[in-house]
Scaffold this motif. Sequence first.
Motif, mmCIF file in Angstrom:
data_model
loop_
_atom_site.group_PDB
_atom_site.id
_atom_site.type_symbol
_atom_site.label_atom_id
_atom_site.label_comp_id
_atom_site.label_asym_id
_atom_site.label_seq_id
_atom_site.Cartn_x
_atom_site.Cartn_y
_atom_site.Cartn_z
ATOM 1 N N ASP A 1 -7.575 -13.868 -7.805
ATOM 2 C CA ASP A 1 -8.337 -14.639 -6.810
ATOM 3 C C ASP A 1 -9.366 -13.789 -6.068
ATOM 4 O O ASP A 1 -10.034 -14.264 -5.148
ATOM 5 N N GLY A 2 -9.488 -12.504 -6.454
ATOM 6 C CA GLY A 2 -10.490 -11.639 -5.846
ATOM 7 C C GLY A 2 -10.029 -10.902 -4.611
ATOM 8 O O GLY A 2 -10.782 -10.135 -4.023
ATOM 9 N N ARG A 3 -8.776 -11.120 -4.219
ATOM 10 C CA ARG A 3 -8.245 -10.399 -3.060
ATOM 11 C C ARG A 3 -7.479 -9.155 -3.520
ATOM 12 O O ARG A 3 -7.019 -9.074 -4.653
ATOM 13 N N ILE A 4 -7.331 -8.220 -2.628
ATOM 14 C CA ILE A 4 -6.663 -6.953 -2.934
ATOM 15 C C ILE A 4 -5.155 -7.142 -2.793
ATOM 16 O O ILE A 4 -4.669 -7.560 -1.741
ATOM 17 N N SER A 5 -4.426 -6.817 -3.867
ATOM 18 C CA SER A 5 -2.965 -6.954 -3.837
ATOM 19 C C SER A 5 -2.276 -5.622 -3.549
ATOM 20 O O SER A 5 -1.116 -5.606 -3.144
ATOM 21 N N ARG A 6 -3.000 -4.515 -3.769
ATOM 22 C CA ARG A 6 -2.443 -3.190 -3.473
ATOM 23 C C ARG A 6 -3.574 -2.202 -3.304
ATOM 24 O O ARG A 6 -4.566 -2.262 -4.013
ATOM 25 N N PHE A 7 -3.391 -1.286 -2.347
ATOM 26 C CA PHE A 7 -4.266 -0.130 -2.300
ATOM 27 C C PHE A 7 -3.424 1.110 -2.080
ATOM 28 O O PHE A 7 -2.360 1.058 -1.468
ATOM 29 N N GLU A 8 -3.887 2.186 -2.672
ATOM 30 C CA GLU A 8 -3.218 3.480 -2.595
ATOM 31 C C GLU A 8 -4.229 4.475 -2.079
ATOM 32 O O GLU A 8 -5.374 4.499 -2.544
ATOM 33 N N THR A 9 -3.818 5.281 -1.123
ATOM 34 C CA THR A 9 -4.701 6.297 -0.584
ATOM 35 C C THR A 9 -3.948 7.602 -0.461
ATOM 36 O O THR A 9 -2.729 7.648 -0.570
ATOM 37 N N GLY A 10 -4.673 8.653 -0.233
ATOM 38 C CA GLY A 10 -4.082 9.967 -0.041
ATOM 39 C C GLY A 10 -5.164 11.014 -0.003
ATOM 40 O O GLY A 10 -6.343 10.721 -0.255
ATOM 41 N N GLN A 11 -4.766 12.214 0.309
ATOM 42 C CA GLN A 11 -5.740 13.294 0.343
ATOM 43 C C GLN A 11 -6.207 13.614 -1.078
ATOM 44 O O GLN A 11 -5.427 13.582 -2.012
ATOM 45 N N ALA A 12 -7.491 13.898 -1.166
ATOM 46 C CA ALA A 12 -8.082 14.199 -2.485
ATOM 47 C C ALA A 12 -8.059 15.694 -2.749
ATOM 48 O O ALA A 12 -8.021 16.487 -1.836
ATOM 49 N N MET B 1 0.833 -1.194 0.000
ATOM 50 C CA MET B 1 0.000 0.000 0.000
ATOM 51 C C MET B 1 0.870 1.247 0.000
ATOM 52 O O MET B 1 2.047 1.198 0.312
ATOM 53 N N SER B 2 0.232 2.368 -0.371
ATOM 54 C CA SER B 2 0.922 3.655 -0.291
ATOM 55 C C SER B 2 -0.041 4.694 0.260
ATOM 56 O O SER B 2 -1.266 4.568 0.138
ATOM 57 N N ASP B 3 0.535 5.706 0.877
ATOM 58 C CA ASP B 3 -0.217 6.825 1.444
ATOM 59 C C ASP B 3 0.430 8.103 0.929
ATOM 60 O O ASP B 3 1.632 8.301 1.123
ATOM 61 N N ASP B 4 -0.351 8.923 0.259
ATOM 62 C CA ASP B 4 0.145 10.172 -0.331
ATOM 63 C C ASP B 4 1.390 9.942 -1.194
ATOM 64 O O ASP B 4 2.337 10.720 -1.164
ATOM 65 N N GLY B 5 1.394 8.825 -1.952
ATOM 66 C CA GLY B 5 2.456 8.562 -2.909
ATOM 67 C C GLY B 5 3.682 7.865 -2.373
ATOM 68 O O GLY B 5 4.598 7.562 -3.133
ATOM 69 N N SER B 6 3.716 7.588 -1.060
ATOM 70 C CA SER B 6 4.874 6.892 -0.476
ATOM 71 C C SER B 6 4.454 5.516 0.011
ATOM 72 O O SER B 6 3.472 5.393 0.749
ATOM 73 N N ASP B 7 5.198 4.490 -0.391
ATOM 74 C CA ASP B 7 4.908 3.147 0.100
ATOM 75 C C ASP B 7 5.113 3.107 1.613
ATOM 76 O O ASP B 7 6.052 3.726 2.135
ATOM 77 N N ARG B 8 4.235 2.390 2.274
ATOM 78 C CA ARG B 8 4.278 2.269 3.736
ATOM 79 C C ARG B 8 4.271 0.795 4.115
ATOM 80 O O ARG B 8 3.837 -0.052 3.344
ATOM 81 N N ASP B 9 4.695 0.510 5.346
ATOM 82 C CA ASP B 9 4.551 -0.825 5.900
ATOM 83 C C ASP B 9 3.067 -1.052 6.169
ATOM 84 O O ASP B 9 2.454 -0.350 6.964
#
Length: 108
Positions: A97-108, A38-46
């Motif tokens: 398989d229908g599971r999420i392999s990545r999600f990205e979030t951040g301020q819109a 996953m990433s938050d505001d463009g930076s990959d996070r743990d």
Amino acid sequence: MAILTSRLSDPAVRAFVGAVNARDREGFLALLTPDATMSDDGSDRDLTDWIDREIFSTHGHLEVDNESDGGRALTARYSNDTWGEMRTRWRFTVADDGRISRFETGQA
């Protein structure tokens, strides 16, 4: 006006939002591939550290305002005890398989 979680188009994303809002950490993790990122505001996070800090220990909650890309891109009001409420964007990659392999979030 928010979209009801039950009306979200993509089943994996619908389950993701439902698990966040139900504070179901175990159910949330079951929705992800073992190597999910996953990433938050463009930076990959743990991922584990981030979800504990930003969602599960701080009562994270998503109110989805709109969806696009077949339900795999959301604009939502996200709130938690640390940051209050903010307008956010979310994008999901769903594996075969229908599971999420990545999600990205951040301020819109």
